[in-house]
Write a protein that holds these residues in place. Structure first.
Motif, PDB file in Angstrom:
ATOM      1  N   ALA A 118      37.302  25.215  45.636  1.00 37.52           N
ATOM      2  CA  ALA A 118      36.806  25.837  46.865  1.00 37.52           C
ATOM      3  C   ALA A 118      37.358  27.240  47.067  1.00 37.52           C
ATOM      4  CB  ALA A 118      37.147  24.961  48.067  1.00 37.52           C
ATOM      5  N   GLY A 143      32.193  28.565  47.021  1.00 37.74           N
ATOM      6  CA  GLY A 143      31.133  27.634  47.391  1.00 37.74           C
ATOM      7  C   GLY A 143      29.856  27.854  46.598  1.00 37.74           C
ATOM      8  N   THR A 150      37.322  15.549  44.976  1.00 39.11           N
ATOM      9  CA  THR A 150      37.891  16.394  46.016  1.00 39.11           C
ATOM     10  C   THR A 150      38.817  15.587  46.917  1.00 39.11           C
ATOM     11  OG1 THR A 150      35.891  16.015  47.339  1.00 39.11           O
ATOM     12  CG2 THR A 150      35.971  18.025  46.035  1.00 39.11           C
ATOM     13  N   ILE A 196      31.933  18.738  51.471  1.00 39.42           N
ATOM     14  CA  ILE A 196      31.656  18.890  50.041  1.00 39.42           C
ATOM     15  C   ILE A 196      31.041  17.614  49.485  1.00 39.42           C
ATOM     16  CG2 ILE A 196      32.692  19.306  47.787  1.00 39.42           C
ATOM     17  CD1 ILE A 196      34.845  20.944  49.202  1.00 39.42           C
TER      18      ILE A 196
END
Length: 250
Positions: A34, A51, A74, A81
């Motif tokens: 990210a 992104g 993640t 996300i």
């Protein structure tokens, strides 16, 4: 042609997945970060930072780069996300494997106060103590900025940006930490309440052990739910096993 796998990363599990896939013949791995940490550690395979531009951008990237599978490893609180990954995978027909380490569970002697959000944690804090060890990440401190009567110890990999509570002492450090180190930290700063997200895993669990040994209350922010229809596997081995069912070797 090698099979291209996209790993949505930022965790230790994502790093392990990238290493395993990078060593797998016939597989090309790209890890997406990210970009919230200025100097991320080196990763095996290819790395992209930033992104995708929401669901349409991610779907377009999957098609353009001929991605055969997506592994979402993640953080358990990266709900946006994971939601985007689920919708982009459905749009493109690319298989999605989601890895979520199991959450923590209270044991004998724990004084846990589960709450649904950072705002709920902030509402509860004045009733539990005045010196707070806040370990919810540097991006969520605004939820506590109005608590002008409390004193906060904040630890994060990089210094937080405002707004932050007015009485805040910041430690920039990267774990893991031992229970002994965490106990000493809590004592040195005279902490009387800990706030944490239910991240799970061993890497950041020592603070819970320290709080238990010192008899401190712990405010635990519960995880956001997974998107509808999405199930998760608990560890790297299970993620690789699931991947084999959608992306056979050879």
């Amino acid at each position: 042609m090698s099979a291209h796998v996209l790993v949505l990363g930022g965790t230790g599990e994502a790093r392990a997945l990238a290493a395993a896939l990078d060593s797998r013949p016939g597989t090309r791995v790209t890890t997406s970060l990210a970009g919230r940490v200025g100097r991320p550690r080196a990763l095996p395979g290819e790395v992209r930072v930033g992104g995708f531009g929401g669901v349409p951008g991610l779907a377009a990237w999957l098609r353009e780069h001929q991605v055969r599978a997506v592994l979402d490893a993640t953080h358990p609180f990266a709900a946006a996300i994971t939601g985007n990954a689920a919708r982009a995978a459905a749009l493109t027909g690319v298989p999605l494997v989601v890895l979520r380490r199991p959450g923590w569970r209270p044991g004998p002697g724990d004084r846990w106060h589960p709450v649904p959000s950072l705002d709920a944690a902030a509402d509860l804090l004045p009733r539990l103590g005045r010196r707070v060890f806040l370990t919810t990440g540097r991006l969520g401190l605004a939820a506590f900025a109005h608590l002008t009567e409390l004193h906060f110890l904040v630890r994060s990999v990089e210094a937080p940006e405002p707004p932050v509570p007015p009485h805040t002492h910041t430690l920039t450090a990267r774990g893991p930490f031992t229970p002994g180190e965490e106990t000493a930290l809590l004592r040195d700063h005279r902490i009387d309440v800990l706030v944490t997200k239910d991240s799970g895993g061993e890497a950041t669990a020592a603070k819970l052990t320290a709080a238990r040994e010192l008899g401190l209350p712990v405010v635990v922010v519960r995880r956001p739910p997974l998107p509808r229809g999405v199930t998760a596997v608990p560890d790297v081995a299970a993620a690789l096993d699931r991947l084999r069912t959608v992306l056979p070797e050879g």
